[in-house]
Design a protein around this motif. Sequence first.
Motif, mmCIF file in Angstrom:
data_model
loop_
_atom_site.group_PDB
_atom_site.id
_atom_site.type_symbol
_atom_site.label_atom_id
_atom_site.label_comp_id
_atom_site.label_asym_id
_atom_site.label_seq_id
_atom_site.Cartn_x
_atom_site.Cartn_y
_atom_site.Cartn_z
ATOM 1 N N SER A 1 -49.897 21.655 -6.360
ATOM 2 C CA SER A 1 -49.903 22.044 -7.412
ATOM 3 C C SER A 1 -48.711 21.293 -7.686
ATOM 4 C CB SER A 1 -49.887 23.670 -7.864
ATOM 5 O OG SER A 1 -48.348 23.787 -7.694
ATOM 6 N N ALA A 2 -48.546 20.601 -9.210
ATOM 7 C CA ALA A 2 -47.195 20.100 -9.392
ATOM 8 C C ALA A 2 -46.307 20.399 -9.570
ATOM 9 C CB ALA A 2 -47.683 19.385 -10.994
ATOM 10 N N ARG A 3 -46.043 21.969 -10.048
ATOM 11 C CA ARG A 3 -45.518 22.964 -9.837
ATOM 12 C C ARG A 3 -44.426 22.817 -8.666
ATOM 13 N NH1 ARG A 3 -46.170 28.009 -14.324
ATOM 14 N NH2 ARG A 3 -46.666 27.054 -15.221
ATOM 15 N N ARG A 4 -45.293 23.255 -7.643
ATOM 16 C CA ARG A 4 -45.095 23.288 -6.172
ATOM 17 C C ARG A 4 -44.282 22.101 -5.931
ATOM 18 N NH1 ARG A 4 -46.272 27.053 -2.678
ATOM 19 N NH2 ARG A 4 -45.989 26.457 -0.303
ATOM 20 N N SER B 1 -42.372 19.228 -7.264
ATOM 21 C CA SER B 1 -41.254 19.042 -7.801
ATOM 22 C C SER B 1 -40.652 19.629 -7.370
ATOM 23 C CB SER B 1 -41.963 19.367 -9.433
ATOM 24 O OG SER B 1 -42.773 18.429 -9.774
ATOM 25 N N SER B 2 -40.493 21.487 -7.571
ATOM 26 C CA SER B 2 -39.557 22.396 -6.482
ATOM 27 C C SER B 2 -39.320 21.587 -5.495
ATOM 28 C CB SER B 2 -40.201 23.211 -6.184
ATOM 29 O OG SER B 2 -40.629 24.223 -7.895
ATOM 30 N N GLU C 1 -37.342 18.889 -5.970
ATOM 31 C CA GLU C 1 -35.950 18.464 -6.627
ATOM 32 C C GLU C 1 -35.064 19.177 -5.353
ATOM 33 O OE1 GLU C 1 -35.276 21.723 -9.813
ATOM 34 O OE2 GLU C 1 -36.724 19.790 -11.053
ATOM 35 N N GLU D 1 -49.665 15.444 -13.722
ATOM 36 C CA GLU D 1 -48.997 16.351 -14.365
ATOM 37 C C GLU D 1 -46.965 15.786 -13.023
ATOM 38 O OE1 GLU D 1 -48.874 21.157 -14.019
ATOM 39 O OE2 GLU D 1 -50.694 20.494 -14.593
#
Length: 351
Positions: free
Chosen positions: A135-138, A140-141, A144, A176
């Motif tokens: 996923s994009a959230r995973r 991106s985290s 970071e 995303e």
Amino acid sequence: MRYDVPFVPDPEYVALLAANRDRLSAVYFRLGPEVPDGRLPGIGDVSPEAVMEGLSALPGVPRYGLLNSRFYDPAALSREGLADLILLLEGYLAADVLDGIVYADHYLLVALSDASPEVASALEAVPSVNFLLDSARRASSLLEYAAATHFRPPAKIVLDRSLNRQTQLLAEVARELRAVYPTITIGLLANEGCLYACPFKAAHDGRIALSRLLPTRVGGGVKEQLGCLRFFLEEPGRIFASPFLRPEDACRLENVVDSFKIGGRTREPSALREVVGAYLAGSYQGNLLWLLDTLEALADRYWLDNAAVPRNFFERVDGCSRRCQECGYCAALAGELIRERKLVLPHLATI
């Protein structure tokens, strides 16, 4: 399409890569025999000097060293424990043949950054595909967290295998990610040949890492006795359910992702030439199992004619619900196309 490919300093293989340099998005390689990575020790070991010399034939191609063991000895994460690794990385940098590292242990990334900010700031930190970034959230985290170190941001990222046959979801994830990281290159692992969402994955990676810390390998034959290969033998339909992308089907995702990774770094150079050559050509005449990471172990036992796979195979499995017992498509296809090979013994002359 462009490809991330394994690198070994075999002259014929290097010649193949050099001739297709414009099709390569990156090469990746073991840094040295004593450096733990995501494969079993003692397989594909070559000297750093030989690797550096071979890499010099690929100017302009991004080059990444593998530090992708699932975990490292805690003692190896101290400044003293990292001294030899830092010297090795400095040697690659001095030879101008290293752009970054592929990592799977974030403890190692932080430890290296603390021990040598100078080396870290010269290298990209590329997350291993084994982070399972679906996923994009995973993703991106994770990026970071890596940005909190001295390492440079990665120019590329390889998403999880589970997205290989989920084109709509894959496109959403890629969109995303590009919105936040517009210059990042997004890739997939093409010749993945393991079970879909393999339940043995974490333990398998851990066993490989543990083998690096012990004098003998851990759990020899466990894949055949208890793991993925046993599942494939008991239910051959799972072979087609594996999330691989054939050379003929990779182009179907050309407008969704930027590149494809080819696995198999520890195979013989002749096999690498065949596998990489097939994906560069976009077609293959032969046993499909031979191209696939993990499933190549069954290529001597089973024959799966790649040319016989239906032309609409990718369309048929794209967006699969994974309810295999209800569907039966892969099981039926396996029954139709997979053939057990006869063992032919050489003639033994009588004495």
